[in-house]
Design an enzyme around this catalytic site. Structure first.
Site, PDB file in Angstrom:
ATOM      1  N   GLY A 276       0.829  -1.201   0.000  1.00  0.00           N
ATOM      2  CA  GLY A 276       0.000   0.000   0.000  1.00  0.00           C
ATOM      3  C   GLY A 276       0.864   1.251   0.000  1.00  0.00           C
ATOM      4  N   GLU A 279       7.429   3.752   3.792  1.00  0.00           N
ATOM      5  CA  GLU A 279       7.687   4.999   4.522  1.00  0.00           C
ATOM      6  C   GLU A 279       9.111   5.543   4.393  1.00  0.00           C
ATOM      7  OE1 GLU A 279       7.029   1.941   5.980  1.00  0.00           O
ATOM      8  OE2 GLU A 279       8.322   1.630   7.725  1.00  0.00           O
ATOM      9  N   GLU A 312       1.591   5.938   6.763  1.00  0.00           N
ATOM     10  CA  GLU A 312       2.956   6.187   6.273  1.00  0.00           C
ATOM     11  C   GLU A 312       3.519   7.476   6.880  1.00  0.00           C
ATOM     12  OE1 GLU A 312       4.251   3.726   4.919  1.00  0.00           O
ATOM     13  OE2 GLU A 312       2.443   2.660   4.316  1.00  0.00           O
ATOM     14  N   HIS A 315       4.838   6.880  10.279  1.00  0.00           N
ATOM     15  CA  HIS A 315       6.148   6.210  10.270  1.00  0.00           C
ATOM     16  C   HIS A 315       7.316   7.205  10.270  1.00  0.00           C
ATOM     17  CE1 HIS A 315       5.425   1.986  10.134  1.00  0.00           C
ATOM     18  NE2 HIS A 315       4.804   1.953   8.972  1.00  0.00           N
ATOM     19  N   GLU A 334       4.845  -1.015  12.934  1.00  0.00           N
ATOM     20  CA  GLU A 334       3.573  -1.224  12.225  1.00  0.00           C
ATOM     21  C   GLU A 334       2.384  -0.935  13.135  1.00  0.00           C
ATOM     22  OE1 GLU A 334       3.482  -1.315   9.114  1.00  0.00           O
ATOM     23  OE2 GLU A 334       5.662  -1.438   9.103  1.00  0.00           O
TER      24      GLU A 334
HETATM   25 ZN   LIG Z   1       3.789   0.375   7.904  1.00  0.00          ZN
END
Ligand SMILES: [Zn+2]
Length: 849
Positions: A276, A279, A312, A315, A334
């Protein structure tokens, strides 16, 4: 500590001896050794990227670092030796070679203090994702070594100075801001600003033909790069993409109390990106399709786009600013990214029942692993980055977010945030482990977070809860005690906050309780009227097996649809299913309860979950003769749901369930007419993938003309990928057992297993419940291949290989085959043994073995 001692021994003896071979991959021992020895690391990198994607990318890399004393220094470079063309240490040519993916610089070529090692090489294409008009790097978890010589581990952070030489007309993006651009004879040389300290997996660059969009938000310049040719589509999405990023940045600066750490902010929309998003600090990569939405985008697609952007962006602090020391803690970044994303995004979508969404997206998948003997802890051992793929699965994706939510509840939102702020400040631009965070939070609360972490994070499995009710006078409650125990008999206790639901006809009452030990008493229960049911998983909060007492079980099976709250109904369904797995609810009883409840379930999320349960009960838990007897009622219920469905997505859920379970001759004939396009379904558009799925389901049922149906479907499929996939799967659907056996025999060879989704489809149909008896012969060879499948396949392939093989079986013979395989392979790798135990868990339960 052991790794560290070994490191010192190696370094001590290596001054005079030839350097010890570090072995393949990046072992934890090697990583510890290097972290102890190497300081002040910087890379100066340049890559020359030709327009022709077949021509090699040439590279030059200078690593600068300091050492306390001369010693052998091991670089990672996972390419054939001939791709390394020259090595110099402090200007002198060194005769070294590449072995096991490493380059060892001998001690005599190093010195105390500043060192400079220079490499000239041809970069490997493996991690460069080269396309005709663009390329992008993707180095997570340890793939930078496929491209250039480096120390490919997360805790040797370095400053990078990058120069890219690209064809004229190409754009170039990297972690640092562009500082110079020179054009000469058809090429452009772009130099980027030196970065702040970054691990190799976050270093990235993208080059190619891209359009650039620029905007100002809150005094910051944001840019994005894309290859979309539909100008209207870009215009429609442009402002939203900038706004969503700006909002996430602002929220995170406020929550963390730390300014955005990476200077400039760019993001790149990549067509057919693997994930998807990824980062990379200052240069996030996204899958273009999930950001550039069509006008018809659903609420769910909008929510998912906002979530991935917030994830993202989070992150940039969680993972990028503070990085895990080793990939066994990859779950932390995560979980935090998701956790922050939910806080940022959910308030903007008030129409979505977020708590129910969280429940259904996390608990069933986590339980499916955590209830089995093959489950693993959130924090695992990881000896070598080659095996980093084994870290990923439902325990880190689904269980860890539940655990983090519990931690915040126990610690309190404010203290939790302050703990995270301190963690980010203390370890900024560095690395930390989970235990470093535990110590910080531990200091801020009376709770013993270290003990909490042992049960929840460092050990595997889940608690089992029962309620013990004492009645007082006049039908009023005297007390409710909650008792937990460790089904793995280690005496572990999982401290957690629960919401206990007491259900009455048409209403309910939630009582909060904090269970810290083996037993807790709900004080507020005293004097309340006796409930019709007690649900310990109320509010979708608690985690564990919540054993239903007989009265609650019988009431819920009869009256679950009467519960007026969707979240409580969802939690009740998850609990009923878990009790079915624990043999405390009968399969037929659950089946009937679902058929009673489905017509009254008006929440789409719940309806989808119940449809999934019904399908599983039907194929896995009901014996074949009972299946035949119950098929007419099931099909009628699904058809009426299909008519009732209010939206395309509701109708699709009912139709897909029908297609997967249909068994009566009339039902099969109706599905055949739909497939033949003789019968339409008002309000439901069926696309090519739907027609392919119907054709496969008709074939495995040997519907009249099944072989003609398959042939026709292959012919009429327009999309070339889908056409090839169906042609590949077709032999696995054949009514001829000999053809199916040949379809399976192909998988002995690795080249026939490359297209993993095609292989999984084939295995699924070969082992379909309707073909169970014949498919018995595939189980043993599939188990025999598992090790090789793991060595040659992608990270999720071994689990999916086993699931596709076993999910259609319910016989004692099948269960015995698996048990015998495990008994005769005591030396089998533990992780793979766990994979088998988890995949076979339901089979063992149903078969009673
Ligand atoms: Zn991630």
């Amino acid at each position: 500590m052991l790794g560290f001692m070994v490191a010192l021994t190696l370094l001590g003896s290596a001054d005079t001896q030839p350097p010890a071979a570090p072995g393949p991959g990046v072992s934890e021992t090697l990583a510890r050794e290097r972290t102890a020895a190497i300081r002040d690391l910087k890379y100066e990198l340049s890559f020359t990227i030709p327009a022709d994607r077949q021509a090699a990318v040439r590279g030059r890399s200078i690593a600068r670092f300091s050492l306390d004393k001369p010693q052998p220094v091991v670089f990672d470079f996972a390419q054939p030796a001939e791709r390394l063309t020259q090595v110099r240490a402090s200007g002198r040519v060194v005769a070294v070679t590449v072995r096991d993916g490493h380059i060892v610089i001998p001690a005599e070529m190093t010195k105390t203090g500043a060192n400079e090692i220079e490499f000239e090489f041809l970069a490997g294409d493996d991690a460069l994702n080269r396309n005709d008009e663009f390329l992008y790097t993707l180095f997570v978890p340890a793939r930078a070594r496929l491209t250039f010589p480096c120390f490919d581990q997360p805790d040797l952070k370095a400053r990078y100075r990058l120069t890219l030489i690209t064809p004229d007309g190409w754009q170039a993006v990297a972690n640092g801001a562009e500082v110079a651009r020179k054009t000469s004879s058809g090429t452009v040389e772009t130099t980027f600003q030196e970065t702040a300290p970054l691990p190799t997996y976050l270093f990235a660059f993208v080059a190619g033909k891209f359009s650039v969009e620029t905007a100002q938000r809150n005094g910051r310049t944001l840019r994005f790069f894309h290859r979309e040719t539909d100008a209207a589509k870009v215009a429609r999405n442009r402002e939203a993409l900038f706004d969503l990023h700006a909002k996430a940045l602002e929220w995170l600066e406020d929550y963390t109390d730390i300014k955005y750490p990476w200077g400039k902010f760019d993001f790149v929309l990549i067509p057919s990106f693997q994930f998807g998003g990824m980062e990379h600090a200052g240069a996030i990569l996204y899958n273009a399709a999930s950001l550039m939405l069509d006008e018809s985008a659903t609420q769910n697609q909008l929510l998912e786009r906002a979530s991935v952007i917030a994830h993202e962006t989070a992150h940039m602090w969680f993972g990028d600013l503070v990085t895990m020391r080793w990939f066994n803690d990859v779950w932390m970044k995560e979980v935090f990214a998701n956790f922050m994303a939910a806080k940022i995004v959910n308030p903007s979508f008030p129409d979505v029942n977020h708590e129910l969404r969280f429940l259904l997206a996390h608990y069933p998948a986590a339980y499916q692993v955590d209830r089995t003997a093959g489950t693993n802890a959130i924090r695992q051992e990881l000896g070598n980055l080659d095996e980093a793929g084994q870290m990923y699965g439902p325990i880190i994706y689904q269980k860890a977010p539940i655990v983090m939510r519990q931690l915040e509840l126990i610690v309190g939102e404010r203290r939790f945030r302050n703990g995270l702020r301190e963690y980010l400040k203390r370890y900024a631009y560095g690395n930390a482990t989970w235990l470093d965070l535990v110590r910080i939070i531990d200091d801020r609360t009376r709770e013993d977070i270290a003990v909490w972490s042992r049960a929840w994070v460092e050990d595997r499995g889940r608690p089992e809860f029962t309620a013990s009710v004492r009645m007082g006078e006049r039908g009023r409650l005297e007390s409710i005690a909650i008792i937990q125990h460790d089904p793995m008999k280690r005496g572990l206790v999982w401290p957690q906050r629960l919401r206990v639901t007491l259900g009455y006809d048409g209403s309910f009452k939630d009582l909060p309780v904090y269970v810290t030990g083996a037993e807790a008493v709900i004080k507020d229960a005293k004097g309340l009227p006796a409930p019709r049911f007690i649900l310990l998983a109320g509010g979708g909060l608690g985690y564990g097996l919540f054993v239903l007492d007989e009265g609650s079980r019988d009431y819920l099976l009869q009256h679950i649809a009467d519960i007026p709250d969707a979240l409580t109904r969802g939690a009740a369904w998850v609990t009923l299913w878990d009790n079915l797995q624990a043999s405390r609810v009968g399969a037929s009883a659950l089946f009937e309860a679902a058929l009673r409840a489905l017509p009254r379930e008006d929440d789409e999320q719940n309806a989808q979950q119940v449809l999934a349960y019904v399908t599983r009960v039907f194929w896995r838990f009901l014996p074949p003769d009972e299946r035949v007897a119950r098929a007419p009622a099931l099909e009628a219920a699904l058809r009426s749901g299909l008519e009732r469905g209010r939206t395309q997505s509701e109708k699709a859920a009912w139709f897909n369930a029908y297609r997967d379970v249909v068994l009566t001759p009339d039902g099969v004939a109706w599905l055949t007419r739909v497939w033949k396009r003789e019968q339409t379904i008002p309000g439901l558009r069926l696309a090519e993938p739907d027609e392919i799925a119907m054709a496969m389901e008709l074939a495995v049922r040997e519907a009249p003309g099944w072989d003609e149906i398959l042939r026709t479907q292959i012919e009429r499929t327009q999309n070339p990928d889908r056409k090839a996939r169906l042609a590949f799967v077709a032999p696995a659907l054949s009514a001829d057992p000999a053809v199916r056996e040949r379809a399976f025999a192909r998988f002995q060879f690795v080249e026939n297993r490359r297209r993993e989704p095609w292989v999984l489809d084939s295995l699924q149909y070969l082992n379909h419940p309707l073909r169970e008896e014949h498919a018995q012969r595939f189980i043993k060879p599939a188990l025999d291949l598992l090790r090789e499948v793991q060595q040659t396949g992608d990270i999720f392939f071994p689990t999916r290989w086993m699931n596709s093989t076993l999910s259609g079986h319910r016989s004692p013979e099948a269960a015995k085959t698996v048990r015998e395989f495990l008994a005769s392979n005591p030396q089998f790798p533990q992780r793979l043994t766990w994979t088998i135990l988890t995949s076979a868990d339901e089979l063992f339960r149903v078969a009673g073995l």
